[in-house]
Write an enzyme that holds these catalytic residues in place. Structure first.
Site, PDB file in Angstrom:
ATOM      1  N   HIS A   1      80.769   4.477  -2.365  1.00 28.97           N
ATOM      2  CA  HIS A   1      80.854   4.936  -0.975  1.00 28.97           C
ATOM      3  C   HIS A   1      81.600   3.935  -0.100  1.00 28.97           C
ATOM      4  CE1 HIS A   1      79.517   7.103   2.601  1.00 28.97           C
ATOM      5  NE2 HIS A   1      79.199   5.945   3.137  1.00 28.97           N
TER       6      HIS A   1
ATOM      7  N   TYR B   1      71.592  10.679  13.187  1.00 28.64           N
ATOM      8  CA  TYR B   1      71.025  11.553  12.156  1.00 28.64           C
ATOM      9  C   TYR B   1      70.018  12.543  12.757  1.00 28.64           C
ATOM     10  CZ  TYR B   1      73.078   8.533   8.598  1.00 28.64           C
ATOM     11  OH  TYR B   1      73.962   7.840   7.801  1.00 28.64           O
TER      12      TYR B   1
ATOM     13  N   ASP C   1      82.649   7.472   6.353  1.00 30.11           N
ATOM     14  CA  ASP C   1      81.231   7.768   6.538  1.00 30.11           C
ATOM     15  C   ASP C   1      81.065   8.566   7.836  1.00 30.11           C
ATOM     16  OD1 ASP C   1      78.324   6.922   5.504  1.00 30.11           O
ATOM     17  OD2 ASP C   1      78.357   6.548   7.654  1.00 30.11           O
TER      18      ASP C   1
END
Length: 302
Positions: A282, A227, A120
């Site tokens: 994921h 982010y 990730d």
């Protein structure tokens, strides 16, 4: 700036199951990072980089496997997470700064280079280190995150990937993402992990451990600032081609990333290989721990 309490360390260290494992705080440039280390300091170095919204604990079942294969292992809480320092403001989480943190960790072991394995956001940082500091990467291991250029191309041209990346844009808002993530005991994060993963990937006590890390002062905003920095403070690496031998492991039932991004990432690797897991999500490192560990031990030459 929120500093690491100097006497506080992890209460999960025993779960690593390696007698030589220890925890400390390392100053790497302008930030202090909490790290778990294990194995003979003379052995080749492997750095394991966790993703969002996890912390070093993601790799607990891998530490012993790498030590047994003859490696020195370093597993940090990346900046902003759990017990590591949490600089103020999104600008502090630019990808160049995140890559320099890893370079500092390698240097803290008196090394010039290391094997890197990330999942990730940890994989995104591993890509960045390989692109910005190629001499510092022996072999590169990537789990379920594409090369940054492949991801950018998909966001620009593929509506399906843009739709899957909705949360990246949601996290750009002020305060609302923090409120939403924190409500009902971090139910948003819990659903993203537990409900998306295959049954049994996370054990009963895992969520409480993660919830404790998410609840630390300043951690939630710092995690989201990764982010925010991605879109607000563009920080492109100086090259696109990865020269280190690269192995990409990819769970094809990833809800956030299109499976074709894995193959597209190989186009940016001088020496790349892809291992697909058709039934995995994921959360591949939790779902197929033994197989993933075997793949990367072999890839790193252990």
């Amino acid at each position: 700036m929120i500093a690491v309490p100097p006497t506080e360390t992890t209460d999960h260290l025993a779960e690593v199951g390696v007698p030589s494992a220890s925890a400390d705080v390392r100053d790497v440039g302008n930030v202090s990072l909490h790290c778990v280390a294990a194995g003979d300091p003379a052995d080749p170095l492997v750095v394991l980089l966790h993703g969002f919204p996890e912390f070093w604990y993601e790799w607990r079942d891998y530490v012993g496997r790498f030590v047994d294969a003859g490696y020195r292992v370093l597993v940090p809480d990346q900046r902003g997470y759990n017990l590591s320092e949490k600089p103020d403001g999104a600008r502090a989480y630019r990808t160049g700064a995140l890559a320099r943190d890893v370079l500092g960790l390698v240097e803290s072991e008196d090394r010039a280079s290391a094997h890197l394995l990330g999942h990730d956001w940890g994989a995104a940082v591993a890509w960045e280190v390989a692109l910005r500091h190629p001499d510092a990467v022996d072999q590169l291991g990537i789990v379920n995150v594409p090369h940054p250029s492949a991801f950018e191309a998909a966001l620009r041209s593929n509506p399906a990937q843009m739709w899957r990346s909705w949360y990246v844009f949601f996290f750009q808002l002020p305060r609302l993402p923090e409120w939403y993530a924190r409500r009902d005991g971090f139910a948003f994060f819990e659903r993203a992990m537990i409900e998306d993963a295959r049954p049994g990937a996370f054990e009963a006590g895992d969520v409480e451990r993660y919830r404790r890390a998410w609840s630390r002062e300043g951690a939630l905003t710092a995690m989201l600032d990764w982010y925010r920095a991605l879109l607000r403070y563009r920080d492109d690496p100086p090259r696109e081609t990865v020269t280190a031998p690269t192995l990409i492991a990819w769970g094809e039932r990833d809800r956030a990333l299109l499976p074709e991004l894995a193959a597209a990432s190989l186009d940016y690797c001088r020496d790349g290989r892809l291992e697909r897991f058709p039934e995995a999500t994921h959360w591949l490192p939790h779902e197929h721990t033994e197989r993933v560990a075997e793949l990367f031990v072999e890839h790193f030459g252990g």
